[in-house]
Design an enzyme around this catalytic site. Structure first.
Site, PDB file in Angstrom:
ATOM      1  N   HIS A   1       0.313   6.143 -50.848  1.00 51.23           N
ATOM      2  CA  HIS A   1       0.028   7.383 -49.341  1.00 51.23           C
ATOM      3  C   HIS A   1      -0.506   7.957 -50.004  1.00 51.23           C
ATOM      4  O   HIS A   1      -0.527   9.443 -49.451  1.00 51.23           O
ATOM      5  CB  HIS A   1       1.467   7.808 -49.968  1.00 51.23           C
ATOM      6  CG  HIS A   1       3.453   6.606 -48.870  1.00 51.23           C
ATOM      7  ND1 HIS A   1       2.140   5.869 -48.025  1.00 51.23           N
ATOM      8  CD2 HIS A   1       4.037   6.578 -49.488  1.00 51.23           C
ATOM      9  CE1 HIS A   1       3.167   4.689 -47.912  1.00 51.23           C
ATOM     10  NE2 HIS A   1       4.142   5.569 -48.838  1.00 51.23           N
TER      11      HIS A   1
ATOM     12  N   HIS B   1       6.176   8.701 -41.242  1.00 55.56           N
ATOM     13  CA  HIS B   1       6.767   8.638 -42.983  1.00 55.56           C
ATOM     14  C   HIS B   1       8.167   9.000 -42.227  1.00 55.56           C
ATOM     15  O   HIS B   1       9.229   9.219 -43.588  1.00 55.56           O
ATOM     16  CB  HIS B   1       6.615   8.444 -43.941  1.00 55.56           C
ATOM     17  CG  HIS B   1       7.507   7.359 -45.057  1.00 55.56           C
ATOM     18  ND1 HIS B   1       7.910   7.194 -45.251  1.00 55.56           N
ATOM     19  CD2 HIS B   1       6.228   6.777 -45.604  1.00 55.56           C
ATOM     20  CE1 HIS B   1       8.048   6.253 -46.281  1.00 55.56           C
ATOM     21  NE2 HIS B   1       6.762   6.064 -46.688  1.00 55.56           N
TER      22      HIS B   1
ATOM     23  N   GLU C   1       6.316   2.597 -39.947  1.00 56.97           N
ATOM     24  CA  GLU C   1       4.913   3.465 -40.447  1.00 56.97           C
ATOM     25  C   GLU C   1       4.159   2.540 -39.918  1.00 56.97           C
ATOM     26  O   GLU C   1       2.941   1.548 -40.420  1.00 56.97           O
ATOM     27  CB  GLU C   1       4.982   3.733 -41.688  1.00 56.97           C
ATOM     28  CG  GLU C   1       5.615   4.148 -41.892  1.00 56.97           C
ATOM     29  CD  GLU C   1       5.713   3.780 -44.060  1.00 56.97           C
ATOM     30  OE1 GLU C   1       4.803   3.518 -44.235  1.00 56.97           O
ATOM     31  OE2 GLU C   1       6.496   3.034 -43.882  1.00 56.97           O
TER      32      GLU C   1
HETATM   33  C1  GLA Z   1       6.395   2.882 -48.039  1.00 56.72           C
HETATM   34  C2  GLA Z   1       6.120   2.026 -49.083  1.00 56.72           C
HETATM   35  C3  GLA Z   1       7.386   1.730 -50.062  1.00 56.72           C
HETATM   36  C4  GLA Z   1       7.841   2.899 -50.064  1.00 56.72           C
HETATM   37  C5  GLA Z   1       8.053   4.465 -49.420  1.00 56.72           C
HETATM   38  C6  GLA Z   1       8.085   5.787 -49.934  1.00 56.72           C
HETATM   39  O1  GLA Z   1       6.887   2.932 -46.990  1.00 56.72           O
HETATM   40  O2  GLA Z   1       5.338   0.544 -48.074  1.00 56.72           O
HETATM   41  O3  GLA Z   1       7.674   0.375 -50.614  1.00 56.72           O
HETATM   42  O4  GLA Z   1       6.804   4.040 -51.411  1.00 56.72           O
HETATM   43  O5  GLA Z   1       6.842   4.294 -47.867  1.00 56.72           O
HETATM   44  O6  GLA Z   1       9.631   5.499 -50.844  1.00 56.72           O
END
Ligand code: GLA
Length: 337
Positions: A90, A164, A302
């Site tokens: 991220h 997110h 997402e």
């Molecule tokens: C995304 C990732 C997950 C996790 C979340 C935040 O969805 O794929 O593995 O890191 O973000 O916790």
């Protein structure tokens, strides 16, 4: 820091912070017209500064993982933070979710909204090029939250922007999301290794717990003896969306919550969607009104290019060159039945 309330004709209300572009509240009606806040989050803005699992935030410069915190572009190697075990997640330590964005209210035919802008400087979190990002949030009278992303750069780079938000259509404090019913318009998904990096394979969902082509209750197969589910502690996978043409704005998902009757449809121009069932939530995040968000108490859809694309040339490219414009649109449409 500033906060904005967007409200549509039907009483839907959305509270947005210029910190991380975080959507802090989203109040939508159930089948009897009762409003609930359907996104997980914190009461105090400070709680988002450190240790938030990206609740409601804009994610960049690269949403999801890049293997071993590195990639090469035109023969040059770039090193990124390893902030998720041995991988980059991220956008790094101070990703777009932790930046204060410039904001401007916008109004138009049938919507009210906000434009958020941010310049990510050359070298920030290890990425090349000054990247100018603009994200529009529009709340329409058709009960849609439209997100329009745009970015330009002065040096070749990689970009993969997403939102997110964690949804619980029964209400943010109503417990787990296992009873939600889900459709994903995906014939395939990208299986991962045990650090959640795609292996490169695009696997058919046929006959597996990843087949959501017809509506399925999320909790029904989530604990099946399946290596992919076990590695991630549930669903945390990129689904390869069925597209009539690349970049078409088409339905990716449909969520239905039977108790409240609320529905959420997701449309996107992106080739993929990460369906994350909130597996890493463990009750330690004390959210709005003292709610301890336990495992699987929120779900994320997402929209994105595939994880680790900079290292996987067979995936749709996340490269952005000077002179080109990155554009991406996602719509979350709310309803009830
Ligand atoms: C995304 C990732 C997950 C996790 C979340 C935040 O969805 O794929 O593995 O890191 O973000 O916790």
């Amino acid at each position: 820091m500033k906060e904005f309330t967007l409200k549509n004709e039907n009483g839907i209300e959305m509270v947005v912070s210029d910190f991380g572009g975080i959507v802090r509240q989203l109040r939508v009606p159930d089948r009897d017209g009762r409003f609930d806040d359907v996104v997980l989050g914190f009461d105090a803005i400070e709680s988002y500064f450190d240790g938030s699992p990206y609740f409601g935030a804009l994610v960049g410069r690269y949403g999801n993982r890049i293997a071993k915190g590195g990639f090469s572009l035109d023969g040059r190697a770039y090193t990124l933070a390893k902030n998720n075990g041995e991988n980059h997640l991220h956008g790094g330590i101070q990703g777009f979710d932790k930046q204060v964005w410039k904001t401007e209210r916008i109004e138009g035919e049938g919507f009210t909204g906000l434009v958020l802008k941010y310049r990510s400087e050359d070298g920030e979190e290890g990425y090349p090029g000054n990247l100018d990002v603009a994200v529009a949030y529009k709340l329409t009278n058709a009960n849609e939250w439209i997100i329009e992303y745009k970015a330009v750069v002065d040096q070749s780079t990689v970009v993969n922007l997403t939102q997110h938000a964690y949804f619980n259509l029964r209400g943010h404090s109503a417990g787990d999301i296992l009873g939600h019913e889900l459709v994903l318009e995906a014939d395939g998904f990208t299986p991962t290794d045990d650090t959640l990096i795609p292996t490169g394979e695009i696997r058919s969902v046929e006959g597996s717990p990843f087949d959501f082509r017809t509506s399925c209750v999320i909790g029904e197969r989530i604990d099946d003896a399946d290596t992919q589910l076990e590695q991630a502690g549930g669903y945390d996978h990129n689904f390869v969306l069925n597209k009539s043409s690349s970049g078409a704005l088409e339905r990716a998902a449909l969520v239905y919550e039977p108790e409240s009757g609320r529905t959420m449809e997701v449309l996107t121009t992106e080739p993929g969607v990460q369906f994350y069932s909130g597996n890493f939530l463990d009750g330690s995040a004390i959210g709005k009104r003292g709610t301890a968000y336990a495992s699987r108490s929120g779900l994320c859809l997402e929209t994105q290019h595939f994880p680790d694309s900079p290292n996987q040339p067979q995936f749709p490219s996340t490269r952005l060159d000077p002179g080109d414009v990155y554009v991406s649109t996602t719509v979350y449409r709310f309803g009830s039945r």
